[in-house]
Write a protein that holds these residues in place. Structure first.
Motif, PDB file in Angstrom:
ATOM      1  N   ARG A 202       0.829  -1.211   0.000  1.00 39.94           N
ATOM      2  CA  ARG A 202       0.000   0.000   0.000  1.00 39.94           C
ATOM      3  C   ARG A 202       0.863   1.261   0.000  1.00 39.94           C
ATOM      4  N   ILE A 203       1.840   1.320   0.917  1.00 42.16           N
ATOM      5  CA  ILE A 203       2.683   2.525   1.018  1.00 42.16           C
ATOM      6  C   ILE A 203       3.694   2.562  -0.127  1.00 42.16           C
TER       7      ILE A 203
ATOM      8  N   ARG B 228       8.078 -10.540  -2.241  1.00 44.71           N
ATOM      9  CA  ARG B 228       8.158 -11.983  -2.445  1.00 44.71           C
ATOM     10  C   ARG B 228       7.444 -12.379  -3.733  1.00 44.71           C
ATOM     11  N   ARG B 229       6.337 -11.674  -3.984  1.00 42.87           N
ATOM     12  CA  ARG B 229       5.572 -11.950  -5.200  1.00 42.87           C
ATOM     13  C   ARG B 229       5.450 -10.702  -6.060  1.00 42.87           C
TER      14      ARG B 229
END
Ligand code: NDP
Length: 322
Positions: free
Chosen positions: A154-155, A175-176
């Protein structure tokens, strides 16, 4: 009736939370989240916690009627959310409402670090402009930089959107890979550090991210390297960072978060190429009030509708089955 439900506030909390809780619930306060302060009377009635402090497994276990912990902040590393979930206790946090404010601060910190704006202001205030002439040209500049965001959540996304306006290259590591995000994805942090000269850290503090930014990463960033941290101090090997700044392995760092807050190592304070803020990324009246409202609204929704609004991932499947 929510007004007969006891909500415990251990330690200090935003006054707007306290004010609203005292109207909506039975508010109980103790000095700190220490299980030694839980009297039999408290143990028999506390059903919810509102807090911005450490909530350990031990503390949770001392409250047999506890149903929900509403944490003030998006980073809920102070709360043992895994233990809470294993006991069917919900944990909530305050995502989204603070993302823009934190992203603004990250950009401010980046500019302060590169262009030495706080040092330039101190120079003016000390009367040195008049006596000694213009402030020195800064070694750092945002022009032509390649910025890597460690944590495109989000940030991180809010930071990237702002950076687009600065005309810099943007890439990220998670990670993804994030669906629908066109910025270049690096499957490892080290690959990204090799490809960029500016690293902005905004990952949560977890066992997996602990001290992942260390000597190897700083060496990969190189002598023009700039490191900005608005995530958590635990993600960085602070000793390695101090060394990298001292030896000019990297150019500079901008930090809002530290390993052992509010303590900031003397060595860091002494470094000219570090720009330091006292964990203020979300700290405006406007944003903190929105965070406070979300803490209380989570509790209200839980006790009236049986569902939290913003449960943490560990607690997504927990509803009020009592
Ligand atoms: P999000 O959960 O939206 O984003 C976190 C991102 O980090 C995700 O994209 C996630 O992607 C990535 N991530 C998590 N674990 C790893 C890992 N092991 N390796 C690589 N990437 C990882 O959180 P927010 O953006 O809302 O907040 C991020 C953090 O910012 C908070 O947890 C908090 O610690 C900090 N913060 C600091 C503030 C301050 O005052 N300085 C204020 C607010 C927040 P993926 O799951 O794919 O890995």
């Amino acid at each position: 009736d929510a007004r007969s439900t006891a909500i415990l506030v251990p330690g200090k909390l935003h006054p707007h939370v306290i004010d609203r809780l005292s109207h909506e619930f039975e508010l109980v306060r103790i000095d700190r989240s220490d299980k030694a302060l839980i009297t039999p009377e408290l143990a028999a009635k506390v059903q919810g916690i509102a807090s911005a402090t450490l909530i350990s497994a031990e503390f949770i276990d001392a409250l047999p009627k506890l149903e929900i912990i509403a944490h003030f902040g998006v980073g809920y590393d102070p709360v043992d959310a895994g233990h809470a979930a294993s006991k069917n206790i919900c944990v909530t946090h305050t995502p989204d409402v603070l993302s823009d404010e934190v992203a603004d601060t990250a950009i401010g910190l980046l500019l302060n670090t590169l262009r030495e704006l706080p040092q330039a202001e101190a120079y003016l205030r000390a009367g040195r402009w008049e006596k000694e002439g213009p402030y020195r040209l800064t070694a750092g500049s945002l022009r032509g930089r390649r910025v890597g965001i460690y944590g495109m959540g989000r940030i991180g996304l809010a930071v990237a959107r702002r950076l687009e306006g600065f005309g810099v290259e943007i890439s990220y590591h998670n990670r993804r890979q994030v669906p629908g995000v066109a910025y270049l994805y690096h499957p490892t942090l080290l690959d990204m550090a090799r490809a960029v000269d500016t690293l902005i850290c905004v990952v949560p503090s977890t066992p997996e991210t602990e001290k992942t930014v260390g000597t190897e990463i700083f060496t990969a960033l190189g002598p023009q390297g700039v490191f900005v941290n608005v995530g958590r101090g635990a993600t960085v090997d602070e000793t390695a960072l101090i060394e990298a700044l001292k030896t000019r392995t990297i150019l500079a760092a901008g930090l809002d978060v530290f390993t052992n807050e509010p303590h900031v190592p003397e060595e860091l304070l002494a470094l000219e190429n570090a720009s330091l803020l006292p964990h203020v990324a979300s700290a405006s009246v406007k944003t903190r009030t929105m965070m406070a409202d979300l803490v209380v609204d989570n509790l209200l929704n839980w006790f009236t509708a049986g569902q939290a609004i913003t449960a943490v991932p560990e607690a997504r499947d927990i509803g009020r089955r009592r």
